[in-house]
Enzyme design. Structure first.
Site, mmCIF file in Angstrom:
data_model
loop_
_atom_site.group_PDB
_atom_site.id
_atom_site.type_symbol
_atom_site.label_atom_id
_atom_site.label_comp_id
_atom_site.label_asym_id
_atom_site.label_seq_id
_atom_site.Cartn_x
_atom_site.Cartn_y
_atom_site.Cartn_z
ATOM 1 N N LEU A 1 -19.439 -107.087 -62.490
ATOM 2 C CA LEU A 1 -19.583 -106.902 -61.052
ATOM 3 C C LEU A 1 -18.524 -105.951 -60.502
ATOM 4 O O LEU A 1 -17.515 -105.679 -61.154
ATOM 5 C CB LEU A 1 -19.511 -108.266 -60.362
ATOM 6 N N PRO A 2 -18.732 -105.433 -59.280
ATOM 7 C CA PRO A 2 -17.858 -104.365 -58.774
ATOM 8 C C PRO A 2 -16.418 -104.757 -58.482
ATOM 9 O O PRO A 2 -15.500 -103.960 -58.716
ATOM 10 C CB PRO A 2 -18.569 -103.927 -57.476
ATOM 11 N N THR B 1 -13.816 -105.390 -63.952
ATOM 12 C CA THR B 1 -12.408 -105.038 -63.802
ATOM 13 C C THR B 1 -11.978 -105.480 -62.415
ATOM 14 O O THR B 1 -12.427 -104.921 -61.408
ATOM 15 C CB THR B 1 -12.186 -103.528 -63.966
ATOM 16 N N LYS C 1 -6.118 -104.145 -69.056
ATOM 17 C CA LYS C 1 -7.013 -103.100 -68.569
ATOM 18 C C LYS C 1 -6.327 -102.218 -67.533
ATOM 19 O O LYS C 1 -6.389 -100.986 -67.608
ATOM 20 C CB LYS C 1 -8.269 -103.734 -67.975
ATOM 21 N N LYS D 1 -10.001 -96.986 -58.087
ATOM 22 C CA LYS D 1 -9.988 -98.453 -57.990
ATOM 23 C C LYS D 1 -8.983 -99.063 -58.961
ATOM 24 O O LYS D 1 -8.182 -99.940 -58.595
ATOM 25 C CB LYS D 1 -11.385 -99.005 -58.279
#
Length: 292
Positions: A65-66, A94, A169, A244
Site C-alpha cells: 500500500l502507498p 514502505t 529500507k 517519499k
C-alpha cells in the site's frame, strides 16, 4: 500451495501477486482499482469483491500500500478482525518505522504473527520475481513468511525485530538517493568538460567511484546496461517515490537525533524535481535538472 490474500495491486503489487499465482498459490487479490483487478485476473489471481473477502480463509495476508496510514487502516478495519488465527501477516509497503511497529504490536495483541517486509528492486524486478526483501519480525514469523517472499524475490534477508525491515529500507534508499544525485552531477560535469560519457562509465564502474547508480542504473542514455534513461526516463522508480523515501529517512533521523546532511540536500533537490518536470519521471531523470 497456499491461499494468499493480496491487498494492493499497484505497479509493484500487481507483479508480486502475479508471481505468487505463477508459483501455484491460490491468490485472492483486492484493490480499489477495477483495472488493477482485471490485470490480476489475467495473471492468474482471483479478484475479490472486498478486502474482507480476500482475507477470509487466507494462510498469508500480504499488503502493498502507498503509506503508513493506509496500512494501519487496512490492518485495523479488515485484517485484524477477519484474519484466521493461523495466518501470517506480511506488509511489503514502505512506511515509517513507528507505524510498522504499531501494526506489529496490534497484530501480536490479536494473537497474529506479522512481519514488515519492504522491497528493493523496482517494477521490473517485481514483474520478474527478482525483488530483495528486508524483513522485520521475530525469527518464528520470519520463518513462516520467508517461503512466500521467496516466490516473489531473489533475496530475503531477516533484518531484525519488528520495524527493522523498514529501517533497512529507508537507510538503503537514503544512500541511493544521495548517490544518484552525485552520479548525475558527475556525468553532467564530465559532459561540460568534454569527457566521453561512455569512457567515464568504463572507468568509474571499475574504480573507487563505483556504485549501483552507475553500474546498474546509469542515468545517461546509451551508457551501460539498459535503464529508464534509455526510455526517456519512463518507468522504473518514480521520483515521487524516491522523495517519499527520503522524507521517511529524514523523519526517522530526526526522531533519534541522527545527522543526515547529504540526505537533507538530496531531499531538497528531489522536492524540486518531483514537484516540477520530474512528476512522472524515473528518479534518475534528475540529471536533466542538474544539467541546467
Amino acid at each position: 500451495m497456499a491461499r494468499i490474500a493480496f491487498i494492493g495491486l499497484g505497479n509493484m503489487g500487481g507483479g508480486m501477486a502475479a508471481n505468487l499465482a505463477k508459483h501455484g498459490h491460490d491468490v485472492r487479490a483486492f484493490d480499489l482499482s477495477a483495472e488493477a483487478l482485471d490485470r490480476a485476473k489475467k495473471a492468474g489471481c482471483l479478484p475479490a469483491e472486498s478486502a474482507n473477502a480476500a482475507i477470509e480463509g487466507a494462510e498469508a495476508v500480504i499488503t502493498m500500500l502507498p503509506a503508513g496510514r493506509h496500512v494501519e487502516a487496512v490492518y485495523t478495519d479488515n485484517i485484524l478482525p477477519h484474519a484466521d488465527a493461523g495466518a501470517i501477516l506480511i506488509d511489503c509497503s514502505t512506511i515509517d518505522v513507528a507505524t510498522a511497529r504499531r501494526v506489529a504490536d496490534a497484530a501480536a495483541a490479536h494473537g497474529l504473527a506479522a512481519v514488515d517486509a519492504p522491497v528493493s528492486g523496482g517494477i521490473a524486478a517485481a514483474n520478474a520475481g527478482a525483488l530483495t526483501f528486508m524483513v522485520g519480525g521475530s525469527e518464528a514469523a520470519f520463518s513462516r513468511a520467508e517461503p512466500f517472499l521467496s516466490d516473489m524475490g531473489k533475496a530475503v534477508i531477516h533484518a531484525g525485530a519488528g520495524g527493522a525491515g523498514q529501517a533497512a529500507k529507508i537507510c538503503n534508499n537514503m544512500m541511493l538517493g544521495a548517490t544518484m544525485v552525485a552520479t548525475c552531477e558527475s556525468f553532467a560535469l564530465a559532459e561540460k568538460l568534454g569527457l566521453d560519457l561512455q569512457k567515464l562509465f568504463d572507468i568509474a564502474s571499475v574504480s573507487s567511484g563505483q556504485s549501483w547508480s552507475i553500474t546498474s542504473y546509469c542515468p545517461v542514455p546509451g551508457v551501460g546496461p539498459e535503464t529508464p534513461a534509455d526510455r526517456d526516463y519512463q518507468g522504473g522508480f518514480a521520483a515521487a517515490l524516491m522523495l517519499k523515501d527520503l522524507k521517511l529517512a529524514l523523519e526517522a533521523a530526526a526522531s533519534v537525533g541522527a545527522q543526515t546532511p547529504m540526505a537533507a540536500r538530496a531531499e531538497e533537490l528531489y522536492t524540486r524535481f518531483a514537484n516540477g518536470e520530474g512528476a512522472t519521471l524515473d528518479f534518475s531523470g534528475i540529471i536533466r535538472m542538474l544539467k541546467r
